[in-house]
Motif scaffolding. Structure first.
Motif, PDB file in Angstrom:
ATOM      1  N   HIS A  86      22.787 -14.126  59.989  1.00 22.19           N
ATOM      2  CA  HIS A  86      22.362 -15.110  60.986  1.00 22.19           C
ATOM      3  C   HIS A  86      21.517 -14.495  62.098  1.00 22.19           C
ATOM      4  N   LEU A  87      21.194 -13.211  61.974  1.00 26.89           N
ATOM      5  CA  LEU A  87      20.459 -12.528  63.032  1.00 26.89           C
ATOM      6  C   LEU A  87      19.050 -13.112  63.171  1.00 26.89           C
ATOM      7  N   ILE A  88      18.708 -13.480  64.414  1.00 29.37           N
ATOM      8  CA  ILE A  88      17.404 -14.058  64.726  1.00 29.37           C
ATOM      9  C   ILE A  88      16.532 -13.066  65.482  1.00 29.37           C
ATOM     10  N   PHE A  89      17.154 -12.228  66.319  1.00 28.83           N
ATOM     11  CA  PHE A  89      16.428 -11.282  67.175  1.00 28.83           C
ATOM     12  C   PHE A  89      17.036  -9.890  67.019  1.00 28.83           C
ATOM     13  N   LEU A  90      16.177  -8.904  66.728  1.00 28.04           N
ATOM     14  CA  LEU A  90      16.623  -7.515  66.630  1.00 28.04           C
ATOM     15  C   LEU A  90      15.687  -6.632  67.442  1.00 28.04           C
ATOM     16  N   GLY A  91      16.245  -5.921  68.423  1.00 26.52           N
ATOM     17  CA  GLY A  91      15.474  -4.986  69.228  1.00 26.52           C
ATOM     18  C   GLY A  91      16.042  -3.582  69.114  1.00 26.52           C
ATOM     19  N   VAL A  92      15.202  -2.631  68.650  1.00 29.96           N
ATOM     20  CA  VAL A  92      15.630  -1.237  68.517  1.00 29.96           C
ATOM     21  C   VAL A  92      14.629  -0.306  69.202  1.00 29.96           C
ATOM     22  N   ASN A  93      13.898  -0.827  70.173  1.00 28.43           N
ATOM     23  CA  ASN A  93      12.876  -0.038  70.860  1.00 28.43           C
ATOM     24  C   ASN A  93      13.445   1.257  71.443  1.00 28.43           C
ATOM     25  N   ARG A  94      12.585   2.285  71.454  1.00 27.29           N
ATOM     26  CA  ARG A  94      12.902   3.550  72.135  1.00 27.29           C
ATOM     27  C   ARG A  94      14.158   4.232  71.573  1.00 27.29           C
ATOM     28  N   ASN A  95      14.252   4.244  70.256  1.00 26.82           N
ATOM     29  CA  ASN A  95      15.232   5.051  69.538  1.00 26.82           C
ATOM     30  C   ASN A  95      14.457   5.970  68.589  1.00 26.82           C
ATOM     31  N   PRO A  96      14.880   7.215  68.390  1.00 26.43           N
ATOM     32  CA  PRO A  96      14.142   8.151  67.519  1.00 26.43           C
ATOM     33  C   PRO A  96      14.436   7.914  66.037  1.00 26.43           C
ATOM     34  N   THR A 116       9.402  -0.588  68.983  1.00 25.38           N
ATOM     35  CA  THR A 116       8.335   0.170  69.624  1.00 25.38           C
ATOM     36  C   THR A 116       8.842   1.550  70.044  1.00 25.38           C
ATOM     37  N   ALA A 117       7.938   2.517  70.015  1.00 28.05           N
ATOM     38  CA  ALA A 117       8.244   3.877  70.459  1.00 28.05           C
ATOM     39  C   ALA A 117       9.488   4.430  69.762  1.00 28.05           C
ATOM     40  N   CYS A 118       9.510   4.304  68.446  1.00 27.16           N
ATOM     41  CA  CYS A 118      10.632   4.796  67.635  1.00 27.16           C
ATOM     42  C   CYS A 118      10.235   5.966  66.734  1.00 27.16           C
ATOM     43  N   GLY A 119       8.984   6.424  66.838  1.00 30.97           N
ATOM     44  CA  GLY A 119       8.527   7.494  65.960  1.00 30.97           C
ATOM     45  C   GLY A 119       8.371   7.060  64.520  1.00 30.97           C
ATOM     46  N   LEU A 120       8.203   5.764  64.287  1.00 33.53           N
ATOM     47  CA  LEU A 120       8.059   5.272  62.919  1.00 33.53           C
ATOM     48  C   LEU A 120       6.782   5.815  62.286  1.00 33.53           C
ATOM     49  N   VAL A 121       6.870   6.260  61.049  1.00 28.11           N
ATOM     50  CA  VAL A 121       5.684   6.723  60.319  1.00 28.11           C
ATOM     51  C   VAL A 121       5.251   5.708  59.263  1.00 28.11           C
ATOM     52  N   SER A 122       6.091   4.715  59.015  1.00 28.75           N
ATOM     53  CA  SER A 122       5.768   3.684  58.032  1.00 28.75           C
ATOM     54  C   SER A 122       6.630   2.464  58.301  1.00 28.75           C
ATOM     55  N   LEU A 123       6.330   1.392  57.587  1.00 31.69           N
ATOM     56  CA  LEU A 123       7.157   0.189  57.593  1.00 31.69           C
ATOM     57  C   LEU A 123       7.691  -0.023  56.186  1.00 31.69           C
ATOM     58  N   PRO A 124       8.920  -0.493  56.040  1.00 27.76           N
ATOM     59  CA  PRO A 124       9.461  -0.703  54.693  1.00 27.76           C
ATOM     60  C   PRO A 124       8.750  -1.851  53.988  1.00 27.76           C
ATOM     61  N   SER A 125       8.541  -1.727  52.693  1.00 30.23           N
ATOM     62  CA  SER A 125       7.893  -2.804  51.939  1.00 30.23           C
ATOM     63  C   SER A 125       8.726  -4.076  51.961  1.00 30.23           C
ATOM     64  N   LEU A 136       6.372  -9.571  65.583  1.00 27.31           N
ATOM     65  CA  LEU A 136       6.649  -8.206  65.140  1.00 27.31           C
ATOM     66  C   LEU A 136       5.961  -7.237  66.087  1.00 27.31           C
ATOM     67  N   GLY A 137       6.742  -6.440  66.795  1.00 27.72           N
ATOM     68  CA  GLY A 137       6.213  -5.447  67.719  1.00 27.72           C
ATOM     69  C   GLY A 137       6.593  -4.055  67.269  1.00 27.72           C
ATOM     70  N   VAL A 138       5.616  -3.305  66.732  1.00 30.17           N
ATOM     71  CA  VAL A 138       5.866  -1.930  66.272  1.00 30.17           C
ATOM     72  C   VAL A 138       4.799  -1.014  66.870  1.00 30.17           C
ATOM     73  N   HIS A 139       4.422  -1.280  68.113  1.00 30.90           N
ATOM     74  CA  HIS A 139       3.405  -0.464  68.761  1.00 30.90           C
ATOM     75  C   HIS A 139       3.991   0.855  69.264  1.00 30.90           C
ATOM     76  N   ASP A 140       3.089   1.795  69.505  1.00 29.40           N
ATOM     77  CA  ASP A 140       3.443   3.124  70.022  1.00 29.40           C
ATOM     78  C   ASP A 140       4.376   3.876  69.082  1.00 29.40           C
ATOM     79  N   ASN A 141       3.980   3.913  67.820  1.00 29.44           N
ATOM     80  CA  ASN A 141       4.655   4.704  66.805  1.00 29.44           C
ATOM     81  C   ASN A 141       3.639   5.645  66.161  1.00 29.44           C
TER      82      ASN A 141
END
Length: 265
Positions: A86-96, A116-125, A136-141
């Motif tokens: 039932h999750l509608i909103f997930l925020g994990v910003n600023r975690n390594p 954002t700012a999680c050091g992500l190198v890719s997004l899962p398919s 979808l906010g995945v900036h500063d990775n």
């Protein structure tokens, strides 16, 4: 009024049957086991603590609709986070984190995902399975490529990929039929991706601070429905003489203060 400690907050939440709990800014390193008993929770704020281990306790919260984990020290998320149906909103910003688990794609009701700012190198398919996603906010990775499955997000309206290591986008990006806003600032694009000129819903495209040197005339017609195409702070700075009436295309420098860019609409 004296601030309650975490145990008191948990006890009060349980006794009152409250559907939300805020235990942010509490210097938590581990999530209290008692959280798993709050099965009535719909909203859980855990931001700005020191959580190190994936908070598996949240997986018992089957009614959870909003989960905020911003500003912790998580290197992984629970591998079965997709069980939060039932999750509608997930925020994990600023975690390594460096990556998001494939199980994120099982969050079938998710409307907003912020990493954002999680050091992500890719997004899962599997992100392509998020059929209800609007933002979808995945900036500063450090993302170098966008999976073509992103084009399956038929309800996505707002996408921020600024501050990554992108040089191009997949052709499938033009399948985002609901996309209104796209931010590609501070990447390594040498050209404006051609698929973006064939998106009827796209109103704002920002590509400031890339390496763009030109914009082909045959693409301009496709962009004519836009309200803003921002190409400032690129090597392409001089407006061609035949660009009459194309004021929606911005070139040159960015002013020091721009109220319209700094305030939310």
């Amino acid at each position: 009024m004296e601030t309650m400690d975490v145990d008191e907050l948990l006890t009060e939440c349980q006794s009152k049957g409250s559907d939300w709990l805020n235990i942010s800014n509490r210097e938590l390193v581990l999530l209290p086991v008692a959280v798993s008993k709050l099965t009535h929770l719909k909203r859980l704020l855990l931001n700005d603590n020191h959580l190190l281990l994936p908070p598996s306790e949240i997986l018992h919260l089957e009614k959870l609709e909003e989960l905020v984990l911003d500003g912790n020290q998580l290197t992984v998320l629970p591998s079965t986070i997709g069980s939060l149906k039932h999750l509608i909103f997930l925020g994990v910003n600023r975690n390594p984190l460096t990556f998001l688990p494939e199980a994120v794609g099982d969050l079938a009701e998710l409307r907003e995902l912020w990493a954002t700012a999680c050091g992500l190198v890719s997004l899962p398919s599997s992100i392509g399975k998020l059929g209800q996603l609007r933002k979808l906010g995945v900036h500063d990775n450090s993302i170098t490529a966008v999976p073509s499955e992103l084009g399956l997000l038929c309800k996505l309206q707002w996408l921020n990929l600024a501050g990554n290591d992108l040089q191009d986008l997949p052709e499938a990006i033009n399948q985002l039929e609901a996309l209104v806003f796209l931010n590609l600032d501070r990447n390594y694009f040498q050209h404006v991706p051609r698929p973006l000129s064939d998106m009827a819903s796209l109103h704002v495209l920002s590509m400031k601070s890339n390496q763009i040197t030109s914009l082909a005339d045959d693409m301009i017609l496709g962009f004519s429905r836009m309200t803003k195409l921002d190409l400032r702070e690129n090597p392409f700075r001089d407006r061609p003489e035949h660009w009459k009436g194309l004021d929606f295309i911005l070139l040159g420098d960015v002013k020091e203060v721009e109220v319209t860019d700094t305030l939310p609409s």
